[in-house]
Scaffold this motif. Structure first.
Motif, PDB file in Angstrom:
ATOM      1  N   PRO A   2       0.524  -1.126  -0.056  1.00 46.62           N
ATOM      2  CA  PRO A   2       0.044   0.307   0.143  1.00 46.62           C
ATOM      3  C   PRO A   2       0.835   1.981   0.224  1.00 46.62           C
ATOM      4  CG  PRO A   2      -0.733  -1.741   1.288  1.00 46.62           C
ATOM      5  CD  PRO A   2       0.601  -1.792   1.225  1.00 46.62           C
ATOM      6  N   ASP A  59      -0.574  -0.236   8.169  1.00 44.45           N
ATOM      7  CA  ASP A  59      -1.359   1.452   9.004  1.00 44.45           C
ATOM      8  C   ASP A  59      -0.326   1.588  10.287  1.00 44.45           C
ATOM      9  OD1 ASP A  59      -3.623   1.354   7.347  1.00 44.45           O
ATOM     10  OD2 ASP A  59      -5.001   1.124   8.212  1.00 44.45           O
ATOM     11  N   ARG A  86      -3.931   7.300   3.522  1.00 43.28           N
ATOM     12  CA  ARG A  86      -3.646   5.904   3.054  1.00 43.28           C
ATOM     13  C   ARG A  86      -4.451   5.942   1.781  1.00 43.28           C
ATOM     14  NH1 ARG A  86      -6.081   2.217   6.106  1.00 43.28           N
ATOM     15  NH2 ARG A  86      -7.982   2.373   5.267  1.00 43.28           N
ATOM     16  N   ARG A  87      -3.822   5.373   0.492  1.00 48.63           N
ATOM     17  CA  ARG A  87      -4.125   5.222  -0.878  1.00 48.63           C
ATOM     18  C   ARG A  87      -5.746   4.247  -0.465  1.00 48.63           C
ATOM     19  NH1 ARG A  87      -5.089   8.750  -4.987  1.00 48.63           N
ATOM     20  NH2 ARG A  87      -4.620   7.889  -6.458  1.00 48.63           N
ATOM     21  N   ASP A  88      -6.312   4.091  -0.911  1.00 44.39           N
ATOM     22  CA  ASP A  88      -7.751   3.055  -1.592  1.00 44.39           C
ATOM     23  C   ASP A  88      -8.458   3.886  -2.936  1.00 44.39           C
ATOM     24  OD1 ASP A  88      -7.474   2.206   1.359  1.00 44.39           O
ATOM     25  OD2 ASP A  88      -8.357   3.127   2.300  1.00 44.39           O
ATOM     26  N   THR A  93      -7.408   7.463   2.402  1.00 46.26           N
ATOM     27  CA  THR A  93      -8.049   7.602   3.529  1.00 46.26           C
ATOM     28  C   THR A  93      -8.060   7.810   4.999  1.00 46.26           C
ATOM     29  OG1 THR A  93      -9.514   5.484   2.352  1.00 46.26           O
ATOM     30  CG2 THR A  93      -9.918   5.564   4.619  1.00 46.26           C
TER      31      THR A  93
END
Length: 96
Positions: A2, A59, A86-88, A93
């Motif tokens: 991620p 995370d 975080r890239r979702d 996010t």
């Protein structure tokens, strides 16, 4: 793996520090722990921010990387806040 980013809101500079030293130092601190994907300066709500995008497996590790960067950057500039996202898919996010 991620993608994450840490957004560091920057305040006053440390004595002898220059504005153009903040972003490279933030990226260097992140690179001590993981792969840096990108770095940028943004103005968010009138506050200058150093933004560093990086890889992390979780995370929890991303938050540790962000803390390392914020703590280390204090020698160069006041860090008013540090936010991890975080890239979702197409969006970022908040983490934590």
């Amino acid at each position: 793996m991620p993608s994450y980013r840490v957004t560091l809101a920057v305040g006053a500079l440390a004595p002898g520090a220059t504005p153009d030293a903040v972003l490279p130092e933030a990226a260097r601190l992140v690179a001590e722990l993981t792969v840096v994907e990108a770095k940028d300066v943004q103005l968010l709500r009138g506050v200058p921010c150093a933004v560093v995008r990086f890889e992390a497996p979780s995370d929890e590790i991303a938050e540790a990387v962000a803390s390392h960067a914020a703590d280390g950057l204090a020698a160069t500039a006041e860090v008013r806040s540090a936010a991890v996202t975080r890239r979702d898919g197409p969006r970022w996010t908040p983490v934590g």
